[in-house]
Design a protein around this motif. Structure first.
Motif, PDB file in Angstrom:
ATOM      1  N   GLY A  50       0.828  -1.204   0.000  1.00  0.00           N
ATOM      2  CA  GLY A  50       0.000   0.000   0.000  1.00  0.00           C
ATOM      3  C   GLY A  50       0.860   1.252   0.000  1.00  0.00           C
ATOM      4  O   GLY A  50       2.010   1.243   0.463  1.00  0.00           O
ATOM      5  N   ARG A  51       0.294   2.333  -0.477  1.00  0.00           N
ATOM      6  CA  ARG A  51       1.072   3.568  -0.613  1.00  0.00           C
ATOM      7  C   ARG A  51       1.580   4.071   0.739  1.00  0.00           C
ATOM      8  O   ARG A  51       2.758   4.430   0.864  1.00  0.00           O
ATOM      9  CB  ARG A  51       0.203   4.646  -1.292  1.00  0.00           C
ATOM     10  N   GLU A  52       0.744   4.100   1.729  1.00  0.00           N
ATOM     11  CA  GLU A  52       1.164   4.615   3.031  1.00  0.00           C
ATOM     12  C   GLU A  52       2.254   3.752   3.647  1.00  0.00           C
ATOM     13  O   GLU A  52       3.219   4.249   4.233  1.00  0.00           O
ATOM     14  CB  GLU A  52      -0.044   4.717   3.977  1.00  0.00           C
ATOM     15  N   GLU A  53       2.099   2.443   3.507  1.00  0.00           N
ATOM     16  CA  GLU A  53       3.118   1.531   4.018  1.00  0.00           C
ATOM     17  C   GLU A  53       4.433   1.731   3.269  1.00  0.00           C
ATOM     18  O   GLU A  53       5.511   1.699   3.861  1.00  0.00           O
ATOM     19  CB  GLU A  53       2.641   0.085   3.882  1.00  0.00           C
TER      20      GLU A  53
ATOM     21  N   LEU B  51       7.176  -2.163 -11.135  1.00  0.00           N
ATOM     22  CA  LEU B  51       6.457  -1.194 -11.977  1.00  0.00           C
ATOM     23  C   LEU B  51       5.105  -0.803 -11.392  1.00  0.00           C
ATOM     24  O   LEU B  51       4.480   0.163 -11.847  1.00  0.00           O
ATOM     25  CB  LEU B  51       6.307  -1.715 -13.402  1.00  0.00           C
ATOM     26  N   THR B  52       4.653  -1.531 -10.366  1.00  0.00           N
ATOM     27  CA  THR B  52       3.381  -1.200  -9.718  1.00  0.00           C
ATOM     28  C   THR B  52       3.521  -0.055  -8.724  1.00  0.00           C
ATOM     29  O   THR B  52       2.514   0.456  -8.226  1.00  0.00           O
ATOM     30  CB  THR B  52       2.835  -2.437  -8.975  1.00  0.00           C
ATOM     31  N   GLU B  53       4.748   0.361  -8.405  1.00  0.00           N
ATOM     32  CA  GLU B  53       4.957   1.435  -7.441  1.00  0.00           C
ATOM     33  C   GLU B  53       5.328   2.737  -8.134  1.00  0.00           C
ATOM     34  O   GLU B  53       6.187   2.760  -9.029  1.00  0.00           O
ATOM     35  CB  GLU B  53       6.076   1.065  -6.455  1.00  0.00           C
ATOM     36  N   ARG B  54       4.710   3.813  -7.706  1.00  0.00           N
ATOM     37  CA  ARG B  54       4.973   5.144  -8.275  1.00  0.00           C
ATOM     38  C   ARG B  54       6.119   5.799  -7.515  1.00  0.00           C
ATOM     39  O   ARG B  54       6.041   6.017  -6.304  1.00  0.00           O
ATOM     40  CB  ARG B  54       3.710   5.997  -8.192  1.00  0.00           C
ATOM     41  N   ILE B  55       7.174   6.097  -8.226  1.00  0.00           N
ATOM     42  CA  ILE B  55       8.355   6.729  -7.620  1.00  0.00           C
ATOM     43  C   ILE B  55       8.342   8.193  -8.025  1.00  0.00           C
ATOM     44  O   ILE B  55       8.731   8.558  -9.143  1.00  0.00           O
ATOM     45  CB  ILE B  55       9.657   6.046  -8.080  1.00  0.00           C
TER      46      ILE B  55
ATOM     47  N   GLY C   7      10.672  -0.917 -18.791  1.00  0.00           N
ATOM     48  CA  GLY C   7       9.951   0.353 -18.827  1.00  0.00           C
ATOM     49  C   GLY C   7      10.069   1.054 -17.488  1.00  0.00           C
ATOM     50  O   GLY C   7      10.175   0.413 -16.440  1.00  0.00           O
ATOM     51  N   TYR C   8      10.038   2.373 -17.511  1.00  0.00           N
ATOM     52  CA  TYR C   8      10.189   3.120 -16.256  1.00  0.00           C
ATOM     53  C   TYR C   8       9.254   4.323 -16.195  1.00  0.00           C
ATOM     54  O   TYR C   8       9.570   5.342 -15.598  1.00  0.00           O
ATOM     55  CB  TYR C   8      11.642   3.565 -16.055  1.00  0.00           C
ATOM     56  N   ASP C   9       8.057   4.164 -16.789  1.00  0.00           N
ATOM     57  CA  ASP C   9       7.084   5.245 -16.728  1.00  0.00           C
ATOM     58  C   ASP C   9       6.516   5.423 -15.326  1.00  0.00           C
ATOM     59  O   ASP C   9       5.840   6.416 -15.050  1.00  0.00           O
ATOM     60  CB  ASP C   9       5.950   5.009 -17.741  1.00  0.00           C
ATOM     61  N   ASN C  10       6.797   4.486 -14.421  1.00  0.00           N
ATOM     62  CA  ASN C  10       6.382   4.637 -13.018  1.00  0.00           C
ATOM     63  C   ASN C  10       7.355   5.507 -12.218  1.00  0.00           C
ATOM     64  O   ASN C  10       7.086   5.837 -11.058  1.00  0.00           O
ATOM     65  CB  ASN C  10       6.267   3.275 -12.343  1.00  0.00           C
ATOM     66  N   ILE C  11       8.481   5.888 -12.819  1.00  0.00           N
ATOM     67  CA  ILE C  11       9.503   6.673 -12.125  1.00  0.00           C
ATOM     68  C   ILE C  11       9.558   8.089 -12.687  1.00  0.00           C
ATOM     69  O   ILE C  11       9.604   8.276 -13.911  1.00  0.00           O
ATOM     70  CB  ILE C  11      10.887   6.022 -12.277  1.00  0.00           C
ATOM     71  N   ASP C  12       9.560   9.080 -11.812  1.00  0.00           N
ATOM     72  CA  ASP C  12       9.805  10.463 -12.217  1.00  0.00           C
ATOM     73  C   ASP C  12      11.326  10.619 -12.314  1.00  0.00           C
ATOM     74  O   ASP C  12      12.000  10.947 -11.343  1.00  0.00           O
ATOM     75  CB  ASP C  12       9.219  11.434 -11.186  1.00  0.00           C
TER      76      ASP C  12
END
Length: 319
Positions: free
Chosen positions: A34-37, A52-56, A77-82
């Motif tokens: 989870g995001r908060e965790e 890739l399921t986590e937003r960085i 792919g790294y579209d989940n990473i800023d």
């Protein structure tokens, strides 16, 4: 010892490789963290090994703190990473190219066969228990020999898919930001064209380009309208490259013959219009899903992490 946070379950060999040199906090839950965790766990981390399921993003980087040195994505792919946010803070971002090329190309070829030979429809029919009888016109599909495969994005996976298609007797054209190596082009008999030409002449269009602002909905209603009504669309890259609503409409109206998808705009949700259609093969993001490939991906992510923590250049840097 540095502190390494692994955001999801990865092969144990990679965790042990990291643990041999550093303190490792690896998420072991059956579902995504989870995001908060996640924000709580990354506090004080020197390295984050991400799925890739986590937003960085800025929020996560702030939560980690200024000591964070590397974000190692277990994906090509790294579209989940800023990436810009990482670069601004001096954080190295890495990915896992190369090791999943063959597995993803295999899935692309598998989806081509599923769509053109109507294998999904046939499998569902048999499982349903409904009666069926062999006949000359029963579940007729389309052969591949002599057909044209248009590849959107001719990187490593696109080239590997082209090699497989050549073995089935297909002709290859491609659209890419740059020309591929002349030797590879000659080997594949591949010709570079613009996107509109590729869409208009291809019997099968297979998407392999990276996802970003420039490729969001690269294939939408306008592009689908250019394709032949006998053509098929395959996507094993990233879901948002294709406008799912437009694709569902095109498939439902017979604007194109069929499609095969391994990725979706809002995973794991699939556009409900696609779920109602028989002429689309749908699989749940299995492109790299072999034991060998997932292990190699995780080990490369570990190598990237260890290199940065040792102040060395990682094998696969993004920035």
């Amino acid at each position: 010892m540095s502190r390494v946070v692994v955001t999801g379950r990865i092969p144990e060999a990679a965790v042990e490789k990291l643990r041999a040199e550093h303190e490792v906090d690896a998420w072991q839950g059956p579902e995504s963290i989870g995001r908060e965790e996640l924000l709580r766990r990354v506090a004080g981390a020197h390295a984050v090994v991400s799925l890739l399921t986590e937003r960085i993003d800025f929020e996560l980087l702030d939560a980690a703190g200024p000591q964070l040195k590397v974000v190692a994505n277990v994906a090509v792919g790294y579209d989940n990473i800023d990436v810009a946010a990482c670069t601004e803070r001096g954080i190295v971002a890495t990915n896992t190219p190369g090791v999943l090329t063959d597995a993803t190309a295999d899935i692309a070829l598998g989806l081509i066969l599923m769509a053109t030979r109507r294998l999904g429809e046939g499998e569902r029919l048999v499982r349903s228990g409904r009666p069926w009888t062999w006949g000359m016109f029963f579940l007729l599909g389309s052969s591949l020999r002599g057909k044209t495969l248009g590849i959107v994005g001719m990187g490593g996976i696109g080239q590997a898919t082209a090699r497989r298609a050549r073995a089935f007797g297909m002709e290859i054209i491609y659209q890419s930001r740059s020309e591929i190596d002349p030797g590879i082009a000659a080997e594949l008999g591949a010709r570079r064209v613009d996107l509109d030409e590729l869409l208009s002449v291809s019997d099968i269009v297979s998407v392999h380009c990276p996802y970003g602002p420039a490729t969001h909905h690269l294939i939408g209603a306008e592009q689908l309208a250019i394709m032949k009504d006998s053509a098929y669309l395959i996507n094993t890259a990233r879901g948002p490259i294709v406008d799912e609503a437009a694709l569902a409409s095109a498939l439902g109206d017979g604007q194109i013959a069929g499609a095969g998808l391994d990725v979706y705009e809002n995973e794991p949700r699939v556009h409900p219009g696609l779920l109602e259609l028989e002429n689309v093969a749908l699989v749940p993001h299995l492109g790299s899903a072999t034991v060998e490939t997932r292990t190699a991906m995780a080990m490369l992510a570990a190598d990237n992490t260890l290199a940065v923590l040792s102040d060395q250049r990682p094998p696969a840097p993004i920035n």
